[in-house]
Design an enzyme around this catalytic site. Structure first.
Site, PDB file in Angstrom:
ATOM      1  N   GLU A  92      40.072  -2.235 -30.233  1.00 21.11           N
ATOM      2  CA  GLU A  92      40.640  -1.837 -31.147  1.00 21.11           C
ATOM      3  C   GLU A  92      40.885  -0.145 -31.575  1.00 21.11           C
ATOM      4  O   GLU A  92      39.207  -0.003 -31.447  1.00 21.11           O
ATOM      5  CB  GLU A  92      40.898  -2.402 -32.495  1.00 21.11           C
ATOM      6  CG  GLU A  92      41.051  -3.915 -32.905  1.00 21.11           C
ATOM      7  CD  GLU A  92      41.102  -4.695 -33.940  1.00 21.11           C
ATOM      8  OE1 GLU A  92      41.361  -3.831 -35.125  1.00 21.11           O
ATOM      9  OE2 GLU A  92      41.039  -5.572 -33.857  1.00 21.11           O
ATOM     10  N   CYS A 105      39.541   6.750 -34.551  1.00 23.42           N
ATOM     11  CA  CYS A 105      38.558   5.665 -34.841  1.00 23.42           C
ATOM     12  C   CYS A 105      38.285   5.212 -33.984  1.00 23.42           C
ATOM     13  O   CYS A 105      39.268   4.132 -33.516  1.00 23.42           O
ATOM     14  CB  CYS A 105      39.181   4.925 -35.833  1.00 23.42           C
ATOM     15  SG  CYS A 105      37.758   3.570 -36.329  1.00 23.42           S
ATOM     16  N   CYS A 112      30.621  -7.061 -31.825  1.00 25.71           N
ATOM     17  CA  CYS A 112      29.468  -7.099 -32.369  1.00 25.71           C
ATOM     18  C   CYS A 112      27.960  -8.217 -32.973  1.00 25.71           C
ATOM     19  O   CYS A 112      28.804  -9.096 -32.957  1.00 25.71           O
ATOM     20  CB  CYS A 112      29.771  -6.675 -33.524  1.00 25.71           C
ATOM     21  SG  CYS A 112      28.060  -5.864 -34.772  1.00 25.71           S
ATOM     22  N   CYS A 116      26.857  -8.295 -40.054  1.00 28.40           N
ATOM     23  CA  CYS A 116      27.329  -8.103 -41.703  1.00 28.40           C
ATOM     24  C   CYS A 116      28.270  -9.204 -41.908  1.00 28.40           C
ATOM     25  O   CYS A 116      29.583  -9.931 -41.338  1.00 28.40           O
ATOM     26  CB  CYS A 116      28.190  -7.264 -41.813  1.00 28.40           C
ATOM     27  SG  CYS A 116      26.570  -5.079 -40.967  1.00 28.40           S
ATOM     28  N   CYS A 119      32.293  -8.424 -42.327  1.00 28.20           N
ATOM     29  CA  CYS A 119      33.353  -7.936 -41.535  1.00 28.20           C
ATOM     30  C   CYS A 119      33.600  -8.343 -39.923  1.00 28.20           C
ATOM     31  O   CYS A 119      33.277  -9.962 -39.154  1.00 28.20           O
ATOM     32  CB  CYS A 119      31.952  -6.495 -40.544  1.00 28.20           C
ATOM     33  SG  CYS A 119      32.749  -6.082 -38.935  1.00 28.20           S
ATOM     34  N   CYS A 338      39.512  -4.135 -39.418  1.00 30.69           N
ATOM     35  CA  CYS A 338      38.985  -3.117 -38.172  1.00 30.69           C
ATOM     36  C   CYS A 338      38.273  -4.964 -37.328  1.00 30.69           C
ATOM     37  O   CYS A 338      37.609  -5.206 -38.472  1.00 30.69           O
ATOM     38  CB  CYS A 338      37.973  -2.401 -38.452  1.00 30.69           C
ATOM     39  SG  CYS A 338      37.317  -2.491 -36.856  1.00 30.69           S
TER      40      CYS A 338
HETATM   41  N1  SAH Z   1      28.897  -0.614 -36.476  1.00 34.22           N
HETATM   42  C1  SAH Z   1      28.799   0.554 -37.367  1.00 34.22           C
HETATM   43  C2  SAH Z   1      30.276   0.310 -37.369  1.00 34.22           C
HETATM   44  C3  SAH Z   1      31.993   0.281 -37.295  1.00 34.22           C
HETATM   45  S1  SAH Z   1      31.896  -0.754 -39.138  1.00 34.22           S
HETATM   46  C4  SAH Z   1      28.929   0.723 -38.834  1.00 34.22           C
HETATM   47  O1  SAH Z   1      28.591  -0.568 -39.567  1.00 34.22           O
HETATM   48  O2  SAH Z   1      28.506   1.353 -39.205  1.00 34.22           O
HETATM   49  C5  SAH Z   1      33.027   0.692 -39.457  1.00 34.22           C
HETATM   50  C6  SAH Z   1      32.708   0.540 -40.932  1.00 34.22           C
HETATM   51  O3  SAH Z   1      33.756  -0.606 -41.679  1.00 34.22           O
HETATM   52  C7  SAH Z   1      31.372   0.262 -41.222  1.00 34.22           C
HETATM   53  O4  SAH Z   1      31.121   1.370 -42.605  1.00 34.22           O
HETATM   54  C8  SAH Z   1      31.361  -1.065 -42.188  1.00 34.22           C
HETATM   55  O5  SAH Z   1      30.912  -1.426 -43.076  1.00 34.22           O
HETATM   56  C9  SAH Z   1      32.780  -1.181 -42.730  1.00 34.22           C
HETATM   57  N2  SAH Z   1      33.899  -2.177 -42.655  1.00 34.22           N
HETATM   58  C10 SAH Z   1      33.820  -3.536 -42.244  1.00 34.22           C
HETATM   59  N3  SAH Z   1      34.222  -4.928 -42.565  1.00 34.22           N
HETATM   60  C11 SAH Z   1      34.871  -4.483 -43.184  1.00 34.22           C
HETATM   61  C12 SAH Z   1      36.091  -5.056 -44.356  1.00 34.22           C
HETATM   62  N4  SAH Z   1      35.371  -6.035 -44.223  1.00 34.22           N
HETATM   63  N5  SAH Z   1      36.418  -4.016 -45.185  1.00 34.22           N
HETATM   64  C13 SAH Z   1      36.066  -2.758 -45.242  1.00 34.22           C
HETATM   65  N6  SAH Z   1      34.911  -1.805 -44.764  1.00 34.22           N
HETATM   66  C14 SAH Z   1      35.066  -2.870 -43.721  1.00 34.22           C
END
Ligand code: SAH
Length: 346
Positions: A92, A105, A112, A116, A119, A338
């Site tokens: 995406e 973006c 991944c 987390c 996510c 995302c």
């Molecule tokens: N792996 C990297 C970049 C991708 S995630 C990182 O973790 O920074 C990009 C951003 O989206 C990160 O700040 C992540 O924590 C956030 N993110 C992931 N899932 C999310 C969600 N459900 N709602 C809001 N932000 C989210």
């Protein structure tokens, strides 16, 4: 003869060398590169003789991603793409319009493995790294599709950029190159969940890009529970790496803090966060906090915070002298978390 070289992974000077070895005249490299940056394949390279186009197709087959889905926000024109890669993987990218221009973006991996808890991109683990050309192609294809020039890049899409370090650095060099999209390092942000050795390695390149840290929690116990990376590099180690990154690059650090209802969105948590950053970042390291109400992902069970809590959280941070803003919501109507478009593909 088929060649495994993908020209999109290469710089103009590298393509020149590859062409030389293949007996193709030097000036052809510039012509081909010009078209590649416009997202054109060999059949569309009008100033190349047919025989050469056939030779190139044979020896250096191209694999631009294909636009599989495209969602356009009716509110503000934000465009969300699901690109299909040559092996069927979906990634995406999102194009947003700001006053100063267009920002994209981009994804750095298919899937991944960071795990987390909030996510969507990590739910099915990592499939593979993207090549430098596959990261770059997201920009090229979006520019070609929309007929615009993109001036800002954020590496905040699917994947952990530092888990694909070499390809990401090469992408940064390609996207910055004069003969390429020419996006200045100061217009690029890279977001990491806290892979400290990646921060250190990137600092050694001394690119003036903005480092964005997905912090989300002010205490190790809670952060480790939801973000496994914290078990390897704890908050203190992470913040030290951030201070060093600033010392080396002079770039202000950006912290992302996703607000999850009842978990990390209380005024007490805001106070902890402010004190933590004030203490560890020291007086001299400028930083900014981006507050983001979490996008709900069904599988995570985490709920988004309400507007009042976001405002209170922000006020506490400001009272403690922290520079904080609530992230402007763009494309609310296409803004599924995302990773969810990819997931919905089954
Ligand atoms: N792996 C990297 C970049 C991708 S995630 C990182 O973790 O920074 C990009 C951003 O989206 C990160 O700040 C992540 O924590 C956030 N993110 C992931 N899932 C999310 C969600 N459900 N709602 C809001 N932000 C989210």
């Amino acid at each position: 003869m088929q060649n495994s070289v993908n020209l999109l992974d290469l710089s103009l000077s590298e393509i020149t060398n590859v062409f030389k070895a293949a007996g193709i005249e030097k000036y052809r490299a510039g012509q081909v590169y010009h078209w590649l940056m416009k997202g054109k394949d060999y059949t569309q390279m009008a100033n190349l003789p047919k025989a050469l186009r056939e030779k190139l197709q044979e020896e250096f087959p191209l694999s631009f991603p294909i636009i599989d889905k495209k969602l356009i926000s009716e509110i503000d024109g934000t465009v969300k793409y699901l690109f299909r890669l040559h092996d069927g993987q979906g990634i995406e990218s999102v194009v947003m319009q700001y006053k100063h221009g267009y920002s994209i973006c981009v994804s750095s991996q298919a899937g991944c493995r960071m795990g987390c808890g909030f996510c969507a991109s990590t739910l099915r683990g990592l499939v593979r790294n993207l090549t430098p050309g596959e990261i770059l192609s997201q920009i090229i294809m979006a520019q070609a599709d929309l007929g615009i020039r993109i001036s800002n890049v954020v590496m905040m899409g699917i994947g952990e950029p530092f888990d694909n370090f070499e390809n990401v650095v090469r992408f940064l060099q390609l996207v910055n190159a004069d003969e390429g999209p020419r996006i200045g390092y100061r217009h690029i942000s890279l977001s990491t969940c806290g892979v400290v050795d990646g921060i250190e390695r990137l600092a050694s390149y001394n690119f003036p890009i903005t480092l964005s840290i997905s912090l989300h929690f002010a205490e190790d116990e809670q952060r480790s529970k939801i973000m496994p990376v914290n078990r390897k590099w704890n908050i203190e180690t992470l913040l030290n790496a951030c201070s060093n990154y600033f010392a080396k690059t002079g770039r202000r650090i950006s912290f992302e803090y996703t607000l999850i209802k009842g978990i990390n969105d209380t005024p007490g948590e805001a106070e902890k966060l402010a004190k933590l950053l004030k203490k560890h970042m020291g007086r001299d390291v400028p930083f900014h906090i981006n507050l983001i109400p979490v996008n709900e992902v069904t599988e995570s069970g985490m709920k988004t915070t309400d507007k009042g809590s976001v405002e209170r959280f922000c006020q506490v941070l400001t009272r403690f002298g922290c520079n904080a803003t609530v992230r402007r919501t763009l494309g609310a109507d296409v803004n599924a978390s995302c990773g969810q478009l990819r997931l919905s593909e089954g």
